[in-house]
Motif scaffolding. Structure first.
Motif, PDB file in Angstrom:
ATOM      1  N   VAL A   1      -9.942   1.410   6.518  1.00 25.28           N
ATOM      2  CA  VAL A   1      -8.857   0.781   5.746  1.00 25.28           C
ATOM      3  C   VAL A   1      -9.241  -0.662   5.425  1.00 25.28           C
ATOM      4  O   VAL A   1      -9.200  -1.101   4.273  1.00 25.28           O
TER       5      VAL A   1
ATOM      6  N   THR B   1      -5.128  -3.660  -2.080  1.00 29.18           N
ATOM      7  CA  THR B   1      -5.069  -2.726  -0.936  1.00 29.18           C
ATOM      8  C   THR B   1      -6.084  -1.596  -1.080  1.00 29.18           C
ATOM      9  O   THR B   1      -6.619  -1.342  -2.157  1.00 29.18           O
ATOM     10  N   GLU B   2      -6.271  -0.871  -0.007  1.00 28.88           N
ATOM     11  CA  GLU B   2      -7.281   0.200   0.044  1.00 28.88           C
ATOM     12  C   GLU B   2      -6.796   1.503  -0.559  1.00 28.88           C
ATOM     13  O   GLU B   2      -7.585   2.423  -0.753  1.00 28.88           O
ATOM     14  N   THR B   3      -5.491   1.601  -0.869  1.00 26.36           N
ATOM     15  CA  THR B   3      -5.019   2.924  -1.291  1.00 26.36           C
ATOM     16  C   THR B   3      -5.115   3.150  -2.802  1.00 26.36           C
ATOM     17  O   THR B   3      -4.731   4.207  -3.280  1.00 26.36           O
TER      18      THR B   3
ATOM     19  N   HIS C   1      -4.913   7.876  11.282  1.00 30.85           N
ATOM     20  CA  HIS C   1      -6.173   7.264  10.868  1.00 30.85           C
ATOM     21  C   HIS C   1      -7.219   7.274  11.976  1.00 30.85           C
ATOM     22  O   HIS C   1      -8.411   7.402  11.706  1.00 30.85           O
TER      23      HIS C   1
ATOM     24  N   LYS D   1       0.848  -1.192   0.000  1.00 30.78           N
ATOM     25  CA  LYS D   1       0.000   0.000   0.000  1.00 30.78           C
ATOM     26  C   LYS D   1       0.879   1.236   0.000  1.00 30.78           C
ATOM     27  O   LYS D   1       2.089   1.167   0.210  1.00 30.78           O
ATOM     28  N   TYR D   2       0.245   2.378  -0.233  1.00 30.53           N
ATOM     29  CA  TYR D   2       0.978   3.635  -0.199  1.00 30.53           C
ATOM     30  C   TYR D   2       1.470   3.913   1.229  1.00 30.53           C
ATOM     31  O   TYR D   2       0.727   3.720   2.188  1.00 30.53           O
TER      32      TYR D   2
ATOM     33  N   SER E   1       1.965   0.453   7.099  1.00 29.27           N
ATOM     34  CA  SER E   1       2.474   1.360   6.066  1.00 29.27           C
ATOM     35  C   SER E   1       3.876   1.898   6.295  1.00 29.27           C
ATOM     36  O   SER E   1       4.190   2.983   5.846  1.00 29.27           O
TER      37      SER E   1
END
Ligand SMILES: *Cc1c(COP(=O)(O)O)cnc(C)c1O
Length: 485
Positions: free
Chosen positions: A348, A425-427, A340, A79-80, A272
């Motif tokens: 996420v 991933t969520e990003t 977050h 992910k980012y 991350s």
């Protein structure tokens, strides 16, 4: 300017090994046999600072990284990594600390470690945490040594076996073996989950632990996890949770509530912090209260308004890493969690699950989906249909490079033939996911229309297919001047 300096040094000292070291020539020959002293200057490339800079920038552009493109490497959670994490780790008060400073001067750092321990404990539902290990496999080792020390302290020396399902990450059986346990593999059932009968058949008074990932590496949630925990605990064993990747459950479900006794989390996946390229990574290991005395030392404790390193831990497995772990990584993970907040972390997980299911649904007509039920943060395709057309998964993976995306994890888990394990991933944006679908569909079409072209991929990368076996057996680690140099 730089060129001038190089030239001068080369002309002035033709027979020294270290032209700019300042050591007089006659002294060098005192130390070194004459045959090792250069008669002519080393043929080092002479370039200006600008040329040098361009060379390295060009090389850096050859790297595929999350900053340059999509990277759906299953189980690895590419992910980012928000840059604010790095900015926080670079704050002078953290950056300039020395590990030998006395406790009084590092209260801020100890407080951060303590708070991160507390937050991880809340996320996984297990009360006691160490942040010393440097990576996931290192955390597994720490966890299994804790389990071993626990049984030894009980005087229970019969527990020599660790159970792992056939879908386990390769580090699980490797760690269990390295920690001195015998590895017992159990087969998954037709739905890709732990086979309860197979588990019952191997449980016994010699069971030390079971190592599980949940969701497992097929991206599937173990629906019978409470039955599994009941059976293992009834047999007197412990449950180890491989939480290297927590992207599907963070904020939604807790390993502690599923009945796990020990759990590790890779900070360099879900949380991350940077990964790839060999580190430094970071890992948290959380344990149930009865295992707390065995945690590595020192632990960070809070005493009223002061934070202190507790070395007085007679049952501890000892130290597993220099000083207190990779502190800069801990700052990054802490920043990520704080940025977050509770709701953000839940989001996420939800977004990671949504992205994976979206991709799975869009690809299922063209690729065989290994297991049909809804997935969690990742899913596994089989390239078996394309294989019948003469194009193996490895060829599809290489062809993706031509389209500018990193290949997914391939040929893992081992239970799926021609596996492609995809974790978006969520990003990633919906546009990126859609682009990836288009690429996959285009490659599928190519496997019908020009299979030999896909088999010869990649076509656009600076190097094609490397002989990895030869590279591993005969690594060429030396720079050799070419005639042009
Ligand atoms: C990445 C991973 C590991 C190993 O973590 P490292 O930091 O690479 O040692 C273990 N288990 C699972 C499920 C993983 O995805």
């Amino acid at each position: 300017m730089e060129k001038l300096i190089y030239e001068k040094s080369r002309k002035g000292r033709t027979s020294t090994i270290l032209p700019q070291s300042g050591v007089p020539e006659k002294q060098l020959s005192d130390f070194l046999p004459a045959k090792f002293i250069r008669k002519v200057p080393a043929a080092l490339p002479e370039v200006s600072e600008l040329e040098n800079m361009r060379h390295f920038v060009r090389l850096s552009h050859l790297n595929h990284c999350i900053e340059s493109g999509f990277y759906p490497l299953g189980s690895c959670t590419m992910k980012y990594n928000p840059k604010v994490n790095d900015a926080m780790a670079a704050l002078e008060g953290f950056r300039e600390l020395h590990p030998y400073q006395p406790e009084d001067q590092i209260q801020g750092a100890l407080e951060l470690i303590w708070e991160l321990q507390e937050k991880i404990a809340a996320i996984v539902g297990l009360p006691s945490v160490t942040l010393q290990p440097a990576a996931g496999a290192h955390g597994e080792m720490t966890g299994l040594l804790i389990i071993k020390a626990y049984f030894e302290a009980q005087g229970d020396h019969k527990r020599t076996k660790v159970i792992v399902p056939d879908t386990a990450h390769g580090t699980n059986p490797a760690t269990a073996a390295l920690a001195g346990f015998e590895v017992v593999e159990i087969k998954s059932n037709v739905r890709g989950l732990v086979d309860i009968d197979a588990l019952k058949a191997v449980l016994g008074p010699d069971t030390a632990a079971i190592m599980l990932t949940n969701p497992n590496t097929l991206g599937l949630f173990e629906e019978e996890i409470l039955t599994v925990q009941k059976l293992v605990h009834e047999a007197g064993g412990l449950l180890y949770y491989d939480g290297a990747n927590l992207n599907a459950i963070m904020g939604l479900v807790r390993p502690g509530d599923m009945g796990f006794d020990v759990c590790h989390l890779n900070l360099h996946k879900t949380f991350s912090t940077p990964h790839g390229g060999g580190g430094p990574g970071g890992c948290a290991v959380a344990v149930r209260q009865k295992l707390e005395p065995f945690l590595p030392k020192p632990t960070v404790r809070r005493e009223e308004n002061r934070f202190t390193l507790d070395w007085n831990r007679p049952q501890s497995i000892g130290k597993v890493k220099g000083f207190y772990g990779n502190f800069g990584i801990l700052v990054r993970a802490y920043t990520y969690i704080m940025a977050h907040g509770r709701d953000g972390l839940c989001q996420v997980s939800r977004d990671a699950i949504l992205s994976a299911n979206y991709l799975k649904e869009r690809l299922k007509r063209n690729f065989v989906v290994a297991y049909g039920q809804p997935c969690m943060h990742e899913f596994v395709l089989s390239g078996s249909r394309q294989k019948e057309r003469g194009v193996a998964t490895t060829n599809i993976a290489k062809r993706m490079l031509d389209y500018g995306v990193h290949a997914p994890t391939v040929y893992f888990p081992l239970v799926v033939p021609e596996a492609m394990m995809i974790e978006p991933t969520e990003t990633e944006s919906k546009e990126t996911l859609d682009e990836f679908v288009e690429i996959m569909l285009a490659i599928d079409e190519e496997t019908k229309t020009k299979p030999e072209f896909v088999r010869a991929a990649p076509h656009t990368t600076p190097v094609g297919r490397l002989d990895e076996a030869l590279a591993a057996r005969k690594p060429n680690l030396r720079w050799e001047p070419t005639p042009k140099d």
